[in-house]
Write an enzyme that holds these catalytic residues in place. Sequence first.
Site, short mmCIF file in Angstrom:
data_model
loop_
_atom_site.label_atom_id
_atom_site.label_comp_id
_atom_site.label_asym_id
_atom_site.label_seq_id
_atom_site.Cartn_x
_atom_site.Cartn_y
_atom_site.Cartn_z
N LYS A 111 0.82 -1.22 0.00
CA LYS A 111 0.00 0.00 0.00
C LYS A 111 0.84 1.26 0.00
O LYS A 111 0.44 2.27 -0.57
CB LYS A 111 -0.95 0.00 1.21
CG LYS A 111 -2.09 -0.99 1.07
CD LYS A 111 -3.29 -0.60 1.92
CE LYS A 111 -4.42 -1.59 1.72
NZ LYS A 111 -5.58 -1.32 2.60
N LYS A 194 -4.54 -9.07 -6.48
CA LYS A 194 -5.77 -9.28 -5.72
C LYS A 194 -6.90 -8.39 -6.24
O LYS A 194 -6.66 -7.23 -6.55
CB LYS A 194 -5.45 -8.94 -4.25
CG LYS A 194 -6.56 -9.20 -3.27
CD LYS A 194 -6.13 -8.82 -1.85
CE LYS A 194 -6.44 -7.38 -1.52
NZ LYS A 194 -6.56 -7.11 -0.07
N LYS A 197 -11.52 -3.45 -3.86
CA LYS A 197 -12.54 -2.42 -4.06
C LYS A 197 -11.91 -1.06 -4.26
O LYS A 197 -12.57 -0.13 -4.69
CB LYS A 197 -13.56 -2.41 -2.92
CG LYS A 197 -13.01 -2.30 -1.50
CD LYS A 197 -14.18 -2.23 -0.51
CE LYS A 197 -13.98 -3.05 0.74
NZ LYS A 197 -12.88 -2.61 1.62
P1 AMP Z 1 -10.89 -5.12 2.84
O1 AMP Z 1 -11.55 -4.98 1.51
O2 AMP Z 1 -9.40 -4.97 2.72
O3 AMP Z 1 -11.51 -4.31 3.91
O4 AMP Z 1 -11.11 -6.64 3.27
C1 AMP Z 1 -12.23 -7.14 3.97
C2 AMP Z 1 -12.21 -8.65 4.00
O5 AMP Z 1 -12.32 -9.18 2.67
C3 AMP Z 1 -10.90 -9.25 4.55
O6 AMP Z 1 -11.21 -10.42 5.30
C4 AMP Z 1 -10.12 -9.60 3.33
O7 AMP Z 1 -9.22 -10.66 3.56
C5 AMP Z 1 -11.21 -10.03 2.38
N1 AMP Z 1 -10.81 -9.80 0.99
C6 AMP Z 1 -10.56 -8.60 0.40
N2 AMP Z 1 -10.22 -8.75 -0.88
C7 AMP Z 1 -10.25 -10.09 -1.13
C8 AMP Z 1 -9.99 -10.90 -2.29
N3 AMP Z 1 -9.65 -10.36 -3.45
N4 AMP Z 1 -10.12 -12.24 -2.16
C9 AMP Z 1 -10.49 -12.79 -0.99
N5 AMP Z 1 -10.75 -12.09 0.13
C10 AMP Z 1 -10.63 -10.76 0.07
#
Ligand code: AMP
Length: 331
Positions: A111, A194, A197
Amino acid sequence: MQRVLSGIQPSGIPTIGNYLGAIRQWVALQDTHECLFCIVDLHAITSFQDPAKLRAQTLEMAATLLACGIDPARSALFAQSAVHAHVRLGWIFNCIARLGWLNRMTQFKDKAGKDREAASAGLYVYPNLMAADIAAYRATRVPVGDDQRQHLELANDICEKFNHDYGVDFFPRIEPLILGEAARVMSLRDGTRKMSKSDPSDQSRINLTDDADAIAQKIRRARTDPAPLPSEPAGLAERPEARNLVDIYAGMAGTDAAAVLAEHGGRGFGAFKDALAGLLVARLAPITAETTRLLADEAHLREVLAGGAAQARALADPIVAHVERLVGFLA
Ligand code: AMP
Ligand code: TRP
């Protein structure tokens, strides 16, 4: 009953990566665990967020989670900033974690990018606050996507060092709950990155609010290779884009890659992509409709979050007050 805590950043519309990696587990765990789910706005501002957008996205995240099946009658759903115990314990953990530990965190390196000097101090201590999110409830189980594994190892190191330094056996071990299939959903444009969002390219992801046309168009344009689908998972080695689409299909259908390939192996991507788009539309349409319905009533969403925060405070305040006494504050 074991206590579950997990969090998600309100930094955009959740994607099928969030859904398959985390949210669908959260929904299932409600049947068997005491659950707390927080929308981590404190974590979101480690990178600048437009204030009006942050407010809107927090409400949108709440609506989406409810639409996915988070049930406020059984689980506490709240905004992280509403429960001050997280920040109080987060500071104490800043003083427990070692710089050397934080320097190993791959998410910070990703990041912060090339210009590390310009990253916020908050981004650097992000994992300490995440450890505090969990430890403030002495939660033992944390459902996350695979990318959070390293942060949870760090959380255990922090809790162990706290116990050791203060001569107590207060924080329990944290067990990550990481699903096998689709624990790491990759970008539709690049099978080595990955799905996120916050990716600048909307074409890289399927948002939980995408309509049927957007889904069909993004899947049709998703990057693939020229070979047909293999008939067994071994044939996906070195084919990250193909593997990703098969994993998404398996995750959404509730099966595994072997079963998907037994059905679709040998066919070209054209037919498979049509089937995948159809499956995604069928699964996401009810979630989108319910999210839209919930977003029309902001007062209700705020009430749900306020109720969740009150429940969370009742659990975390005594735990963190106890920690403050252990540390030696005149609490
Ligand atoms: P975040 O979007 O970083 O707030 O992530 C929220 C949750 O979604 C966390 O448990 C992440 O590990 C999961 N997560 C985010 N992006 C992915 C992805 N591309 N594949 C699987 N899990 C994800
Ligand atoms: N760091 C997590 C992510 O980006 C979100 C998060 C914050 C979290 N606090 C948490 C996840 C506590 C699990 C438990 O995905």
